[in-house]
Design an enzyme around this catalytic site. Structure first.
Site, mmCIF file in Angstrom:
data_model
loop_
_atom_site.group_PDB
_atom_site.id
_atom_site.type_symbol
_atom_site.label_atom_id
_atom_site.label_comp_id
_atom_site.label_asym_id
_atom_site.label_seq_id
_atom_site.Cartn_x
_atom_site.Cartn_y
_atom_site.Cartn_z
ATOM 1 C CG ASP A 170 -13.912 -6.454 -6.826
ATOM 2 O OD1 ASP A 170 -15.045 -6.978 -6.904
ATOM 3 O OD2 ASP A 170 -13.257 -6.431 -5.766
ATOM 4 C CG MET A 184 -4.334 -5.359 -1.035
ATOM 5 S SD MET A 184 -4.080 -4.068 -2.242
ATOM 6 C CE MET A 184 -2.315 -4.172 -2.452
ATOM 7 N N GLY A 185 -3.778 -7.195 1.737
ATOM 8 C CA GLY A 185 -2.905 -6.926 2.865
ATOM 9 C C GLY A 185 -3.515 -5.889 3.783
ATOM 10 C CB VAL A 206 -5.437 -0.061 4.196
ATOM 11 C CG1 VAL A 206 -5.432 1.369 3.655
ATOM 12 C CG2 VAL A 206 -5.876 -1.044 3.123
ATOM 13 C CE LYS A 261 -6.737 0.001 -0.766
ATOM 14 N NZ LYS A 261 -7.809 -0.542 -1.607
ATOM 15 C CB ILE A 275 -6.927 3.264 8.310
ATOM 16 C CG1 ILE A 275 -6.275 3.059 6.936
ATOM 17 C CG2 ILE A 275 -6.295 4.397 9.080
ATOM 18 C CD1 ILE A 275 -6.404 4.293 6.033
ATOM 19 N N GLY A 276 -7.219 -0.227 8.077
ATOM 20 C CA GLY A 276 -8.069 -1.249 7.471
ATOM 21 C C GLY A 276 -7.283 -2.432 6.978
ATOM 22 N N GLY A 298 -7.507 -5.565 3.835
ATOM 23 C CA GLY A 298 -8.149 -6.023 2.618
ATOM 24 C C GLY A 298 -7.603 -7.362 2.204
#
Length: 876
Positions: A687, A571-572, A574, A589, A566-567, A569
């Site tokens: 963040d 970091m990796g 999702v 995640k 689904i996405g 980021g």
């Protein structure tokens, strides 16, 4: 190196000057400047001058030439009777013109005279012969008209090179000056009017010109040296006569250089050449009144119009004469050039070009070379550039101004080109030298920090471009090492290989860079065409954990079934997952720890990962996303959290999509309360930005996401000085790499509110460097400058949150939230705190510890509030 660049720049400029001098570039440039400066504006021409042109209409009316000289005689009689001051004829009268029967008539008269016949018939025949001779002798008729007028000047032609030399007629000596020696251009041959006509003229002057190298006419020789005398130009004689001066009042003058005519000084160069400033005329027309010869001869133009005028008669038809090129495409007939020269003499519009100008011209070139060689290296590059440009403009303005306003022609093109070439060569050599010069320590550190900031944003390619500029050091090697690992985690093995190669070029034994280099090279060789940017994929289904999993083949992470991606980021990846035991839908995640770390570093990272995940998991707040689980499988670490409905606030930051002010203030208050809760539990987000705040308009739910994720995924990089977060939302202390506490998150929330309320960031820059400088130094604008309808209370709250110094901002999220709610009440936009709001004092007590830096300020009133900022939260 700096001074060497100056000497090499001067040498390059000297070569340029020599080439331009040899190829005539200087002369070409000077002619262009002269033409432009002398033709912009001049005073009105001398009103006494009038031109009678032998044009195409005259040829059509009176026939093609040569005309009978009776035609000129008639015109002279008309002009003389009308009171013309001076009459100048430019057509050539070098050959006699008479009827063929005239010789026979003269022979008849001689025969009758020898016969001695005195009879009445002989007398009548003799009278008839005399009348016929007078009627057919047009030269005599023209001479008689010229003699009666007494103010007619004729033109002679001289050749400046070649031709047969003929003696100067006696009548021409009446107009000449004594031998001018070198102060005149020598002529080689002459063509004067016939003696019968020339002897009765008021004067005979030359109509010769001296063309420049480009074929254009800019100079008129006022004297020619012929038979050891000075032959004046026709313009000079006409000017002398129009001023009622005698021949003895015309003489050569050496100091100042020129010709003295009564009390008038005519400026010339050392060869008696005058450079007149020509009167401009629109659309190629003549600057002087020009009328047709045929119209004057036929009486259509009354001769009285020429009373007290200097009348110039000459050809104005291309069928009779070729016009001279004056400047550019502008042409003039000889009679027009005569008028221009005469007017310039009378009005003093000559351009002076003394003999010493070449000394000044080449002196300017020498001065420019010395400036480049000696002065430029002693100045900073900006100062040298400004001073050089100023000197360049000064030279150009000096030549232009002297020509335009003072009538001095001092060619400074050598100096201009020497200076321009020297500055350009100096700048180019400086840039080439700079390429091989290591950057300063300040520049290197700026590039390193910029690279780390870009890496924190996920812009890895740009980060590598920045970091590769920095000289090698242990800190840089560590930064590059972690950058290469980021590329590996994104499975961009080509870029990872480049970074490892860059590391090995400077330190072949750095950590396990060589082994990692070989590994990513092997990955590249095994790839079958899949994009190198594809993140680490979910491993095949492991040993069945639930009955039936092996049969279905559903991919799993721990106990979670993976539905779809689904996405993505920083970091990796999702994924959307589901807990099959209780049917809970979760967001997962992932982070490939095995590709990020090795050996002891992997053990330490794994332990830190779970410790940070546990810390974030303890945050149980209605406005913070809930973390359910954390685990690791097949070297792929994961965090399972609640799957949120709605969308983040990134879209609500653009004009046309802004949320109502009441909604924004309510969201901000709830986020501030969530941050207050997290800070009390010793967790700093680092963040905060619209993309990390989820909002579901249907249920009015607000969730802060990614709590602790930045710290979890980049703990090792924190030790190397990486500045985490998104630069536009970072606090000044976070951007500087200092230790941060909860007040940094409150600053980021202030930036977020500013963007949600206005659709614009408070501080922006054309580059990352400019943005970082503004965040550190520039004050944020008043939010009402962008949205005037906002209340002063809202503006005060946002301004308080955006203070540069942490001590001047809100010290706790609870204070921030309280002021936001009261600002909404004051503006009539938001209600009072919602029922059942969480009170965090008990939670603080329950934790048993607080952040050391945070503890000193958590209960203090924000600095700088005073009367403008009443202690709102204290009232609570």
């Amino acid at each position: 190196m700096w001074r060497t660049d100056g000497l090499r720049g001067a040498l390059a400029a000297a070569v340029l000057v020599a080439l331009c001098a040899a190829t005539g570039v200087f002369q070409w440039l000077e002619y262009r400047v002269y033409d432009a400066a002398t033709s912009i504006h001049t005073p009105a021409p001398l009103p006494e001058i009038a031109i009678i042109g032998i044009d195409d209409a005259s040829l059509e009316s009176l026939g093609n030439g040569p005309w009978s000289r009776d035609v000129y005689a008639k015109l002279i009689d008309q002009l003389s009777a009308a009171g013309a001051k001076t009459i100048v004829l430019t057509p050539s009268f070098a050959e006699p013109q008479s009827d063929r029967g005239l010789a026979y008539l003269r022979k008849m008269r001689d025969t009758m005279a020898r016969a001695g016949d005195t009879s009445p018939l002989a007398t009548e025949l003799s009278r008839t012969v005399d009348e016929a001779e007078k009627a057919l002798d047009s030269d005599a008729r023209l001479a008689a008209s010229i003699q009666r007028a007494g103010n007619v000047f004729l033109a002679s032609r001289y050749t400046l090179a070649g031709g047969a030399r003929t003696p100067l007629p006696a009548y021409a000596h009446r107009s000449v000056l004594p031998n001018p020696a070198s102060f005149a251009i020598p002529a080689t041959s002459a063509q004067n009017p016939v003696a019968g006509i020339g002897s009765v003229a008021a004067g005979v002057g030359h109509l010769s010109v001296a063309l420049d190298e480009d074929g254009h006419l800019r100079g008129i020789p006022l004297l020619l040296r012929y038979d050891d005398v000075g032959v004046p130009s026709l313009a000079l004689l006409a000017a002398r006569h129009s001023l009622h001066l005698g021949q003895n009042e015309l003489r050569v003058q050496t100091e100042p250089q020129g010709i003295r005519m009564g009390g008038l000084h005519v400026v010339t160069d050392g060869s008696a050449v005058m450079h007149p400033r020509f009167h401009a005329a629109p659309d190629g027309a003549s600057a002087f009144p020009v009328v047709s010869f045929a119209q004057v001869s036929s009486g259509k133009i009354p001769p009285q119009d020429f009373k007290d005028k200097v009348v110039l008669v000459g050809e104005t038809s291309n069928a009779l004469v070729t016009p001279w090129v004056q400047s550019g495409a502008r042409t003039m007939y000889p009679v027009e050039m005569l008028a221009q020269t005469l007017s310039a003499i009378r009005l003093g519009l000559g351009v002076q070009r003394p003999e010493w100008v070449w000394t000044m011209s080449w002196g300017s070139a020498l001065g420019a070379l010395l400036f480049v060689a000696l002065a430029l290296p002693r100045l900073s590059r900006p100062a040298g550039g400004v001073l050089g440009a100023g000197l360049l403009l000064l030279l150009v303005a000096t030549e232009w101004g002297l020509l335009r306003y003072a009538g001095f022609w001092i060619p400074l093109a050598p100096g201009v080109l020497a200076l321009l070439g020297g500055i350009t060569a100096f700048a180019v050599l400086g840039k080439l030298s700079a390429r091989g010069t290591p950057p300063s320590a300040e520049t290197a550190e700026t590039d390193r920090m910029m690279g780390l900031a870009l890496q924190g944003q996920g812009q890895l390619d740009m980060a590598f471009e920045r970091l590769r500029r920095v000289p090698p050091s242990d800190a840089l090697m560590d930064n590059l090492y972690h950058l290469a690992q980021d590329f590996e985690r994104k499975r961009n093995f080509a870029k990872a290989k480049s970074v490892y190669k860059h590391i090995l070029q400077h330190n072949k034994g750095y950590k396990d860079a060589h082994a990692r280099y070989k590994r990513v090279r092997a990955h590249l060789q095994k790839e079958t065409g899949a994009p190198s940017s594809t993140p680490a994929s979910i491993p095949p289904t492991p040993a069945p954990r639930l009955p039936g999993d092996a049969a279905t083949g559903i991919p799993m992470l721990g106990r979670y079934q993976i539905d779809r991606e689904i996405g993505k980021g920083a970091m990796g990846v999702v994924y959307l997952g589901r807990d099959p035991k209780i049917g809970r839908v979760v967001a997962i995640k992932t982070l490939a720890l095995g590709e990020e770390f090795e050996g002891d570093a992997l053990i330490d990272a794994r332990a830190r990962f779970f410790r940070e995940a546990e810390t974030a998991g303890r945050l149980q707040h209605p406005c913070i996303v809930t973390i359910f689980d954390a685990g690791e499988e097949h070297d792929l670490a994961y965090i399972a959290m609640e799957f949120l409905k709605g969308a983040d606030l990134a879209r609500a930051c653009h004009a046309g999509h802004l949320l109502p002010v009441a909604t924004v203030l309510s969201i901000g208050a709830r986020v501030a309360e969530a941050l207050d809760y997290a800070h009390a539990h010793n967790v700093v987000h680092r963040d905060i930005k619209p993309a990390n705040i989820m909002f579901d308009a249907a249920t009015d739910a607000v969730k802060v996401t990614d709590f602790g994720i930045a710290r979890i995924t980049d703990s090792s990089k924190t030790r190397t000085g990486l500045v985490l977060g998104t630069p536009s939302f970072m606090s000044p202390e976070q951007l500087a790499g200092k230790k941060v506490d909860g007040r940094s998150d409150l600053y980021s929330l202030g930036v977020t509110l500013f963007q949600l309320l206005t659709g614009s960031l408070p501080l922006r820059g054309e580059s990352m460097t400019e943005l970082m400088h503004k965040i550190a130094n520039a004050e944020a604008p008043d939010i009402r400058q962008l949205r005037p309808e906002l209340s002063p209370a809202v503006a005060r709250v946002v301004a308080q949150a955006l203070q540069k110094r942490p001590e001047a901002r809100y010290q706790t999220g609870r204070q921030f939230a309280a002021d936001l709610r009261l600002a909404g009440v004051a503006a009539g936009q938001a209600g009072s705190p919602e029922p059942g709001a969480v009170v965090y004092d008990a939670d603080r007590d329950a934790t048993g510890h607080e952040m050391a830096d945070f503890q000193r300020t958590v209960m203090e009133q924000p600095a700088g509030r005073g009367a403008a900022f009443p202690p709102i939260s204290g009232a609570r």
